[in-house]
Design a protein around this motif. Sequence first.
Motif, PDB file in Angstrom:
ATOM      1  N   GLU A 179     -47.465  40.315   0.262  1.00 46.55           N
ATOM      2  CA  GLU A 179     -47.007  39.176   1.055  1.00 46.55           C
ATOM      3  C   GLU A 179     -45.508  39.255   1.314  1.00 46.55           C
ATOM      4  N   GLU A 180     -44.740  39.644   0.293  1.00 44.55           N
ATOM      5  CA  GLU A 180     -43.292  39.755   0.455  1.00 44.55           C
ATOM      6  C   GLU A 180     -42.926  40.876   1.437  1.00 44.55           C
ATOM      7  N   GLN A 181     -43.634  41.994   1.353  1.00 48.66           N
ATOM      8  CA  GLN A 181     -43.361  43.108   2.267  1.00 48.66           C
ATOM      9  C   GLN A 181     -43.726  42.747   3.696  1.00 48.66           C
ATOM     10  N   ASP A 182     -44.817  42.013   3.869  1.00 50.11           N
ATOM     11  CA  ASP A 182     -45.207  41.578   5.210  1.00 50.11           C
ATOM     12  C   ASP A 182     -44.170  40.619   5.783  1.00 50.11           C
ATOM     13  N   MET A 183     -43.605  39.764   4.950  1.00 45.62           N
ATOM     14  CA  MET A 183     -42.548  38.851   5.398  1.00 45.62           C
ATOM     15  C   MET A 183     -41.302  39.639   5.804  1.00 45.62           C
ATOM     16  N   LEU A 184     -41.002  40.687   5.061  1.00 44.41           N
ATOM     17  CA  LEU A 184     -39.861  41.529   5.404  1.00 44.41           C
ATOM     18  C   LEU A 184     -40.067  42.180   6.766  1.00 44.41           C
ATOM     19  N   ARG A 185     -41.279  42.673   7.026  1.00 44.44           N
ATOM     20  CA  ARG A 185     -41.572  43.277   8.321  1.00 44.44           C
ATOM     21  C   ARG A 185     -41.408  42.258   9.455  1.00 44.44           C
ATOM     22  N   GLU A 186     -41.972  41.079   9.262  1.00 45.24           N
ATOM     23  CA  GLU A 186     -41.909  40.071  10.319  1.00 45.24           C
ATOM     24  C   GLU A 186     -40.471  39.611  10.571  1.00 45.24           C
ATOM     25  N   ALA A 187     -39.708  39.427   9.494  1.00 41.34           N
ATOM     26  CA  ALA A 187     -38.312  39.008   9.657  1.00 41.34           C
ATOM     27  C   ALA A 187     -37.498  40.088  10.361  1.00 41.34           C
ATOM     28  N   SER A 188     -37.748  41.349  10.008  1.00 44.68           N
ATOM     29  CA  SER A 188     -37.027  42.462  10.625  1.00 44.68           C
ATOM     30  C   SER A 188     -37.365  42.573  12.102  1.00 44.68           C
ATOM     31  N   ARG A 189     -38.660  42.487  12.411  1.00 39.26           N
ATOM     32  CA  ARG A 189     -39.073  42.583  13.811  1.00 39.26           C
ATOM     33  C   ARG A 189     -38.523  41.423  14.628  1.00 39.26           C
ATOM     34  N   GLY A 190     -38.530  40.218  14.042  1.00 32.61           N
ATOM     35  CA  GLY A 190     -38.014  39.056  14.761  1.00 32.61           C
ATOM     36  C   GLY A 190     -36.529  39.164  15.047  1.00 32.61           C
ATOM     37  N   LEU A 191     -35.760  39.629  14.063  1.00 31.05           N
ATOM     38  CA  LEU A 191     -34.315  39.774  14.261  1.00 31.05           C
ATOM     39  C   LEU A 191     -34.020  40.776  15.371  1.00 31.05           C
ATOM     40  N   LEU A 192     -34.686  41.903  15.345  1.00 28.12           N
ATOM     41  CA  LEU A 192     -34.423  42.939  16.339  1.00 28.12           C
ATOM     42  C   LEU A 192     -34.874  42.496  17.729  1.00 28.12           C
ATOM     43  N   ALA A 193     -35.988  41.789  17.805  1.00 27.06           N
ATOM     44  CA  ALA A 193     -36.469  41.318  19.109  1.00 27.06           C
ATOM     45  C   ALA A 193     -35.516  40.299  19.718  1.00 27.06           C
ATOM     46  N   GLU A 194     -34.936  39.466  18.867  1.00 25.57           N
ATOM     47  CA  GLU A 194     -34.059  38.411  19.373  1.00 25.57           C
ATOM     48  C   GLU A 194     -32.641  38.907  19.630  1.00 25.57           C
ATOM     49  N   ARG A 195     -32.115  39.713  18.715  1.00 21.15           N
ATOM     50  CA  ARG A 195     -30.710  40.094  18.793  1.00 21.15           C
ATOM     51  C   ARG A 195     -30.469  41.492  19.354  1.00 21.15           C
ATOM     52  N   ALA A 196     -31.496  42.315  19.388  1.00 20.00           N
ATOM     53  CA  ALA A 196     -31.323  43.679  19.892  1.00 20.00           C
ATOM     54  C   ALA A 196     -32.484  44.066  20.807  1.00 20.00           C
ATOM     55  N   PRO A 197     -32.714  43.274  21.881  1.00 18.83           N
ATOM     56  CA  PRO A 197     -33.794  43.610  22.813  1.00 18.83           C
ATOM     57  C   PRO A 197     -33.456  44.880  23.585  1.00 18.83           C
ATOM     58  N   ILE A 198     -34.434  45.384  24.337  1.00 22.93           N
ATOM     59  CA  ILE A 198     -34.276  46.671  24.987  1.00 22.93           C
ATOM     60  C   ILE A 198     -33.144  46.687  26.005  1.00 22.93           C
ATOM     61  N   ASP A 199     -32.882  45.554  26.680  1.00 20.86           N
ATOM     62  CA  ASP A 199     -31.773  45.548  27.636  1.00 20.86           C
ATOM     63  C   ASP A 199     -30.426  45.696  26.929  1.00 20.86           C
ATOM     64  N   ARG A 200     -30.333  45.184  25.721  1.00 19.79           N
ATOM     65  CA  ARG A 200     -29.104  45.347  24.959  1.00 19.79           C
ATOM     66  C   ARG A 200     -28.977  46.780  24.436  1.00 19.79           C
ATOM     67  N   VAL A 201     -30.110  47.376  24.087  1.00 23.95           N
ATOM     68  CA  VAL A 201     -30.109  48.785  23.683  1.00 23.95           C
ATOM     69  C   VAL A 201     -29.594  49.645  24.832  1.00 23.95           C
ATOM     70  N   ARG A 202     -30.034  49.354  26.038  1.00 24.41           N
ATOM     71  CA  ARG A 202     -29.567  50.102  27.210  1.00 24.41           C
ATOM     72  C   ARG A 202     -28.062  49.942  27.406  1.00 24.41           C
ATOM     73  N   ALA A 203     -27.564  48.742  27.188  1.00 23.64           N
ATOM     74  CA  ALA A 203     -26.125  48.508  27.330  1.00 23.64           C
ATOM     75  C   ALA A 203     -25.343  49.310  26.293  1.00 23.64           C
ATOM     76  N   TRP A 204     -25.849  49.374  25.062  1.00 24.70           N
ATOM     77  CA  TRP A 204     -25.188  50.165  24.027  1.00 24.70           C
ATOM     78  C   TRP A 204     -25.173  51.640  24.391  1.00 24.70           C
ATOM     79  N   ALA A 205     -26.261  52.096  25.010  1.00 26.30           N
ATOM     80  CA  ALA A 205     -26.370  53.511  25.355  1.00 26.30           C
ATOM     81  C   ALA A 205     -25.268  53.941  26.316  1.00 26.30           C
ATOM     82  N   GLU A 206     -24.735  53.005  27.061  1.00 27.90           N
ATOM     83  CA  GLU A 206     -23.678  53.310  28.027  1.00 27.90           C
ATOM     84  C   GLU A 206     -22.285  53.072  27.463  1.00 27.90           C
TER      85      GLU A 206
END
Length: 374
Positions: free
Chosen positions: A7-34
């Motif tokens: 349960e704790e590991q599943d919470m870690l996965r969900e929290a990690s995925r949520g943070l990256l989806a909100e704060r590092a979406p693909i359009d932001r990844v593209r901006a970093w690439a440049e």
Amino acid sequence: MDFELSEEQDMLREASRGLLAERAPIDRVRAWAEGDEDVDPEVWRLTAALGWPGLGLPEEYGGSGQGLVELAIVAEELGRALGRGPVMPTAVVGRAVAATGTPAVRAEVLSALVAGAGWATWAFAEPRAPWSLDGVRATARAEADGFVLDGVKTAVQDAGGARWLLVTAREDGVPASFLVDRTAPGVTVRRQQVLDLTRAFYEIRFENVRLPGERRLTAGPAEIERLLDEASVLRCADALGVMARMLELTVEHTTYRVQFGRPIGSFQAVKHACADMALLVHGARAATAYAAMTADAGAEDATRAACAAASYVAAGAGQVAARALQLHGGLGFTWEHDLHLHLRRARADSVLYGDAAVHRDRLCTLLRGASAAA
């Protein structure tokens, strides 16, 4: 062996995925690439607050005291989201310092890493040399009450803003580990142009870099090999995330792309290709999970499991990427489609910490040794 997450590991996965989806979406990844930045300061601050840098570090220094399994969960989510930043390099160096650093070095470095006050990375690989101990040519010679480092390292992730560099060099011909301040006199850092646009890699030159004696870690060849295994497993987890995301993108594309009046995903040949991709993803997940679990358990076959996972995933990432590109057709070749960023990262992951050939060779050596001992 039970591969189900707690349960704790599943919470870690969900929290990690949520943070990256909100704060590092693909359009932001593209901006970093440049751009030229290694790290997004806001994302690094949030990951530190979430406890990523200290996830695998001892509790006495503020860490969470977790193992390679938990680090692999975060690494997979970073790969899936094409996450940028030094989370995994910092984790690898932190574990090395925690295991083999002097008390003074542990006190200085680990607390800072946990707080996100700085990050670290491993300078191991060298130009035109295999990613193994045989490829280490940098030298460290004893002088007075310290050491002097000389050599060149390549493909050092996120070294531009790193506070510490873990350097593997030969002392009297034997591989050893040294912790170097990136700003020390004689250290020259140059950014490299690489295929992967989602991460930053550097060449570092060490010319008469003087270190106090306490900056030599007690790690010998066996401990360095073990650290290479752990880094390889985390690289496998990153590649697994990339592979899984490429499969998702491909299934989505074949569902809505219509040819001859029907979705191409309804054609048998396309179904078979997607099934082949899914098998490679599931195999990579099983191999990576087993390698991480055996490492945490200190199992006898942990080294063999790491080599098996590294060789399988290094080869499998390229195969999944090739299938994804084929099934996307001409669209997959365009700059505008996100697939090319995943293809680039998958290719980089297939060689970091040793390609499939390096790990297969080592695995064969281990198996021959075990057979001879029996």
